[in-house]
Design a protein around this motif. Structure first.
Motif, PDB file in Angstrom:
ATOM      1  N   THR A 147       0.808  -1.079   0.076  1.00 29.56           N
ATOM      2  CA  THR A 147       0.186  -0.063   0.024  1.00 29.56           C
ATOM      3  C   THR A 147       0.911   1.315  -0.017  1.00 29.56           C
ATOM      4  N   HIS A 148       1.852   1.255   0.768  1.00 36.57           N
ATOM      5  CA  HIS A 148       2.771   2.331   1.131  1.00 36.57           C
ATOM      6  C   HIS A 148       3.894   2.483   0.433  1.00 36.57           C
ATOM      7  N   PHE A 149       4.634   1.293  -0.197  1.00 35.68           N
ATOM      8  CA  PHE A 149       6.054   1.313  -0.802  1.00 35.68           C
ATOM      9  C   PHE A 149       5.664   0.371  -1.960  1.00 35.68           C
ATOM     10  N   HIS A 150       6.727   0.364  -2.819  1.00 35.64           N
ATOM     11  CA  HIS A 150       7.503  -0.748  -3.784  1.00 35.64           C
ATOM     12  C   HIS A 150       8.477  -1.367  -3.043  1.00 35.64           C
ATOM     13  N   LEU A 151       8.757  -2.695  -3.149  1.00 40.15           N
ATOM     14  CA  LEU A 151       9.525  -3.731  -2.630  1.00 40.15           C
ATOM     15  C   LEU A 151      10.403  -4.181  -3.859  1.00 40.15           C
ATOM     16  N   ASP A 152      11.448  -3.829  -4.120  1.00 40.49           N
ATOM     17  CA  ASP A 152      12.170  -4.366  -5.577  1.00 40.49           C
ATOM     18  C   ASP A 152      13.032  -5.628  -4.889  1.00 40.49           C
ATOM     19  N   ILE A 153      12.668  -6.744  -5.311  1.00 38.92           N
ATOM     20  CA  ILE A 153      13.355  -7.844  -4.653  1.00 38.92           C
ATOM     21  C   ILE A 153      14.313  -8.547  -5.501  1.00 38.92           C
ATOM     22  N   ALA A 154      15.783  -9.041  -5.111  1.00 37.29           N
ATOM     23  CA  ALA A 154      16.509  -9.907  -5.772  1.00 37.29           C
ATOM     24  C   ALA A 154      16.805 -11.145  -5.197  1.00 37.29           C
TER      25      ALA A 154
END
Length: 198
Positions: A147-154
């Protein structure tokens, strides 16, 4: 967007300027009826509108696009590396998340802030889990939006030299076999990564 402060102030100023001193209730009811039955958001009936000749939106051909929707807020972006510690190709180490925060109380892959280099991943495995690393293969980064942020996952797929560790004495960890999955709570991005191992 009408909710923007300067627009709201302008609209109130216009409303106060045009509101008559006599038959105010009739005027107010007429304005509400006009908005409810003629000047409808997205599908205005301009052809039956008594104000068509003085309507700037109608003259410019933009009546259907008004009022503008509230602009979406720009979400901040965070980055994380998920450690796919592999006992064998189908068995990985999962860690129980704290009850508060994202994925609260669910089982997840161990996480490290930021996108780590292979050397940093190696050091993290040794320091956090006392695991020596045989091989590291970086997976394709992907984005998960909260809801409050994007999470870029590696995702980092890590073949281990041995699997004896003091960490495994804790109930916060378990070896999870993707071919014989247990009925435990897993966040969607973790399911996605584990599904790629089958």
């Amino acid at each position: 967007w009408p909710g923007e402060r300067k627009i709201t102030e302008k609209l109130w100023s216009l409303a106060e300027n045009y509101t008559p001193t006599k038959r105010v209730a009739d005027y107010t009811q007429a304005m509400m009826d006009l908005g409810a039955t003629v000047c409808i958001r997205g599908t205005p009936h301009c052809d039956t509108c008594p104000l068509q000749s003085v309507c700037v939106a109608h003259q410019k051909g933009i009546a259907k696009s008004l009022p503008k929707p509230k602009p979406r807020a720009t979400l901040p972006t965070r980055q994380t590396t998920l450690l796919v510690l592999q006992k064998n190709p189908y068995t990985v180490l999962l860690e129980k998340r704290p009850n508060s925060g994202i994925w609260g109380g669910l089982w997840s892959l161990p996480q490290a802030e930021g996108i780590l280099s292979k050397k940093d991943i190696q050091n993290t495995c040794l320091e956090r889990f006392q695991y020596a690393v045989k091989q590291i293969q970086m997976g394709e980064c992907f984005r998960h939006t909260f809801t409050h942020f994007h999470l870029d996952i590696a995702p980092a797929f890590i073949a281990l030299k041995g699997t004896h560790s003091k960490a495994m004495e804790s109930t916060q960890y378990l070896w999870y076999n993707v071919k014989q999955p247990e009925a435990i709570g897993l966040p969607a991005p973790i399911k996605k990564i584990l599904g790629g191992l089958i």
